[in-house]
Design a protein around this motif. Structure first.
Motif, PDB file in Angstrom:
ATOM      1  N   MET A   1      46.087  44.075  47.833  1.00 38.15           N
ATOM      2  CA  MET A   1      45.485  45.071  46.937  1.00 38.15           C
ATOM      3  C   MET A   1      45.240  44.443  45.565  1.00 38.15           C
ATOM      4  N   THR A   2      44.027  44.593  45.043  1.00 32.14           N
ATOM      5  CA  THR A   2      43.738  44.096  43.714  1.00 32.14           C
ATOM      6  C   THR A   2      44.237  45.094  42.676  1.00 32.14           C
ATOM      7  N   LYS A   3      44.662  44.573  41.538  1.00 32.89           N
ATOM      8  CA  LYS A   3      45.150  45.437  40.468  1.00 32.89           C
ATOM      9  C   LYS A   3      43.977  46.158  39.816  1.00 32.89           C
ATOM     10  N   PRO A   4      44.223  47.349  39.255  1.00 34.24           N
ATOM     11  CA  PRO A   4      43.171  48.027  38.487  1.00 34.24           C
ATOM     12  C   PRO A   4      42.737  47.147  37.320  1.00 34.24           C
ATOM     13  N   LEU A   5      41.484  47.251  36.929  1.00 37.03           N
ATOM     14  CA  LEU A   5      40.977  46.520  35.779  1.00 37.03           C
ATOM     15  C   LEU A   5      41.624  47.086  34.525  1.00 37.03           C
ATOM     16  N   ARG A   6      42.292  46.245  33.773  1.00 39.21           N
ATOM     17  CA  ARG A   6      42.902  46.689  32.521  1.00 39.21           C
ATOM     18  C   ARG A   6      41.831  46.699  31.431  1.00 39.21           C
ATOM     19  N   ILE A   7      41.735  47.828  30.728  1.00 39.31           N
ATOM     20  CA  ILE A   7      40.761  47.962  29.650  1.00 39.31           C
ATOM     21  C   ILE A   7      41.497  48.408  28.398  1.00 39.31           C
ATOM     22  N   ASP A   8      41.548  47.535  27.401  1.00 36.24           N
ATOM     23  CA  ASP A   8      42.165  47.860  26.118  1.00 36.24           C
ATOM     24  C   ASP A   8      41.062  48.234  25.147  1.00 36.24           C
TER      25      ASP A   8
ATOM     26  N   GLN B   1      29.830  55.949  27.221  1.00 35.19           N
ATOM     27  CA  GLN B   1      28.956  55.026  27.960  1.00 35.19           C
ATOM     28  C   GLN B   1      29.765  54.233  28.984  1.00 35.19           C
ATOM     29  N   LEU B   2      30.906  53.721  28.547  1.00 39.90           N
ATOM     30  CA  LEU B   2      31.770  52.972  29.449  1.00 39.90           C
ATOM     31  C   LEU B   2      32.262  53.857  30.586  1.00 39.90           C
ATOM     32  N   GLU B   3      32.614  55.081  30.263  1.00 35.63           N
ATOM     33  CA  GLU B   3      33.096  56.028  31.267  1.00 35.63           C
ATOM     34  C   GLU B   3      32.053  56.238  32.360  1.00 35.63           C
ATOM     35  N   GLN B   4      30.796  56.409  31.957  1.00 33.40           N
ATOM     36  CA  GLN B   4      29.724  56.595  32.945  1.00 33.40           C
ATOM     37  C   GLN B   4      29.556  55.353  33.812  1.00 33.40           C
ATOM     38  N   ALA B   5      29.660  54.181  33.187  1.00 40.09           N
ATOM     39  CA  ALA B   5      29.529  52.931  33.945  1.00 40.09           C
ATOM     40  C   ALA B   5      30.674  52.775  34.940  1.00 40.09           C
ATOM     41  N   LEU B   6      31.864  53.149  34.517  1.00 39.22           N
ATOM     42  CA  LEU B   6      33.025  53.059  35.409  1.00 39.22           C
ATOM     43  C   LEU B   6      32.871  54.004  36.597  1.00 39.22           C
ATOM     44  N   GLU B   7      32.392  55.210  36.327  1.00 41.41           N
ATOM     45  CA  GLU B   7      32.191  56.184  37.402  1.00 41.41           C
ATOM     46  C   GLU B   7      31.112  55.712  38.373  1.00 41.41           C
TER      47      GLU B   7
ATOM     48  N   SER C   1      30.164  52.679  39.024  1.00 42.85           N
ATOM     49  CA  SER C   1      30.557  51.480  39.769  1.00 42.85           C
ATOM     50  C   SER C   1      31.784  51.714  40.656  1.00 42.85           C
ATOM     51  N   GLY C   2      32.473  52.827  40.413  1.00 42.16           N
ATOM     52  CA  GLY C   2      33.677  53.096  41.192  1.00 42.16           C
ATOM     53  C   GLY C   2      34.801  52.121  40.901  1.00 42.16           C
ATOM     54  N   THR C   3      34.797  51.557  39.690  1.00 44.16           N
ATOM     55  CA  THR C   3      35.795  50.552  39.324  1.00 44.16           C
ATOM     56  C   THR C   3      37.177  51.181  39.143  1.00 44.16           C
ATOM     57  N   ASP C   4      38.156  50.649  39.855  1.00 42.42           N
ATOM     58  CA  ASP C   4      39.541  51.078  39.664  1.00 42.42           C
ATOM     59  C   ASP C   4      40.016  50.507  38.335  1.00 42.42           C
ATOM     60  N   HIS C   5      40.491  51.337  37.444  1.00 39.67           N
ATOM     61  CA  HIS C   5      40.791  50.857  36.100  1.00 39.67           C
ATOM     62  C   HIS C   5      41.929  51.637  35.468  1.00 39.67           C
ATOM     63  N   GLU C   6      42.470  51.061  34.409  1.00 31.66           N
ATOM     64  CA  GLU C   6      43.450  51.751  33.568  1.00 31.66           C
ATOM     65  C   GLU C   6      43.095  51.465  32.111  1.00 31.66           C
ATOM     66  N   ILE C   7      43.073  52.523  31.301  1.00 28.43           N
ATOM     67  CA  ILE C   7      42.661  52.404  29.908  1.00 28.43           C
ATOM     68  C   ILE C   7      43.867  52.502  28.983  1.00 28.43           C
ATOM     69  N   HIS C   8      43.887  51.608  28.009  1.00 26.94           N
ATOM     70  CA  HIS C   8      44.956  51.602  27.003  1.00 26.94           C
ATOM     71  C   HIS C   8      44.304  51.672  25.626  1.00 26.94           C
ATOM     72  N   TRP C   9      44.616  52.737  24.872  1.00 27.20           N
ATOM     73  CA  TRP C   9      44.060  52.922  23.533  1.00 27.20           C
ATOM     74  C   TRP C   9      44.953  52.268  22.485  1.00 27.20           C
TER      75      TRP C   9
ATOM     76  N   LEU D   1      30.850  45.128  34.134  1.00 29.31           N
ATOM     77  CA  LEU D   1      31.788  45.450  35.212  1.00 29.31           C
ATOM     78  C   LEU D   1      31.442  44.681  36.481  1.00 29.31           C
ATOM     79  N   THR D   2      30.155  44.516  36.755  1.00 33.39           N
ATOM     80  CA  THR D   2      29.725  43.748  37.928  1.00 33.39           C
ATOM     81  C   THR D   2      30.161  42.289  37.788  1.00 33.39           C
ATOM     82  N   GLN D   3      29.964  41.725  36.617  1.00 29.88           N
ATOM     83  CA  GLN D   3      30.355  40.334  36.381  1.00 29.88           C
ATOM     84  C   GLN D   3      31.867  40.158  36.517  1.00 29.88           C
ATOM     85  N   LEU D   4      32.619  41.106  35.987  1.00 29.49           N
ATOM     86  CA  LEU D   4      34.071  41.032  36.088  1.00 29.49           C
ATOM     87  C   LEU D   4      34.529  41.112  37.544  1.00 29.49           C
ATOM     88  N   ALA D   5      33.873  41.976  38.313  1.00 29.40           N
ATOM     89  CA  ALA D   5      34.211  42.111  39.740  1.00 29.40           C
ATOM     90  C   ALA D   5      33.935  40.805  40.475  1.00 29.40           C
TER      91      ALA D   5
END
Length: 214
Positions: free
Chosen positions: A1-8, A24-30, A32-40, A206-210
């Motif tokens: 299992m790959t870890k969720p993408l960490r986004i700070d 904008q980022l939220e729409q892109a994440l939705e 792309s279906g990217t599994d992620h975790e956000i840290h503010w 997100l595509t490049q990161l994947a």
């Protein structure tokens, strides 16, 4: 299992481009279906801002040299972007810039309750849509209560400043990493993207990161 993408995300709730960029980022994440975790993380646009705040036109003129007409054009541009992203900017001639040190402390406390993201979104709405005074601790405690957090505890956090050192250290850390403006987004702890990039650009990132993870 790959870890969720960490986004700070380093941001300030006084920054309109921070909520635009996040949406904008939220729409892109939705999309792309990217599994992620956000840290503010905290950043103060105006750490020297007095508690009573400052008229927004006056502040923008002093800080950036913008005329009233330029400020109005910028507001219209951001309002149009907000409309496309489902966020309602409601500027008026009475709009003010506020000191946000206490908002960052309240967010640090909300993080211990698992509600930092929810409070961050509520604060953006309180400031830009409802024009509430985020310099006022009573207002901040009210907003915390409105999302289901304990109002008395929120008020106590603001009163005794128990998260002041934590916020200062967080701000200093990101400044030492070279962050001097927001929004700043760090993907996977190593890829820095600054400014509101637009949905399509975030999708591309997100595509490049994947692809890097393959």
């Amino acid at each position: 299992m790959t870890k969720p993408l960490r986004i700070d995300i380093i941001s300030d709730v006084m920054c309109p481009w921070c909520i635009i960029g996040y949406r904008q980022l939220e729409q892109a994440l939705e999309a792309s279906g990217t599994d992620h975790e956000i840290h503010w993380h905290p950043f103060e646009l105006n750490p020297q801002m007095p508690l009573e705040g400052q008229d927004m036109f006056e502040h923008i003129s002093e800080k950036y040299g913008s005329t009233r007409e330029q400020s109005l054009e910028s507001r219209a541009q951001m309002a149009a972007l907000g409309d496309d992203l489902g966020f309602d900017f409601q500027w008026t001639d009475e709009s003010r810039m506020h000191n946000t040190f206490n908002t960052h402390q309240l967010l640090a406390w909300a993080d211990t309750q698992g509600r930092k993201h929810d409070l961050k979104m509520a604060l953006f709405t309180a400031h830009f849509t409802n024009r509430r005074n985020l310099s006022d601790d009573t207002v901040l405690a009210d907003i915390a209560a409105e999302i289901g957090l304990d109002r008395d505890e929120a008020a106590a956090v603001l009163d005794d400043q128990r998260y002041a050192d934590e916020v200062r250290k967080g701000e200093q850390f990101w400044q030492q990493q070279g962050i001097s403006g927001v929004p700043a987004v760090v993907f996977d702890r190593q890829h820095l993207v600054t400014g509101a990039q637009g949905v399509d650009n975030y999708k591309s990132i997100l595509t490049q990161l994947a692809e890097l993870k393959e």
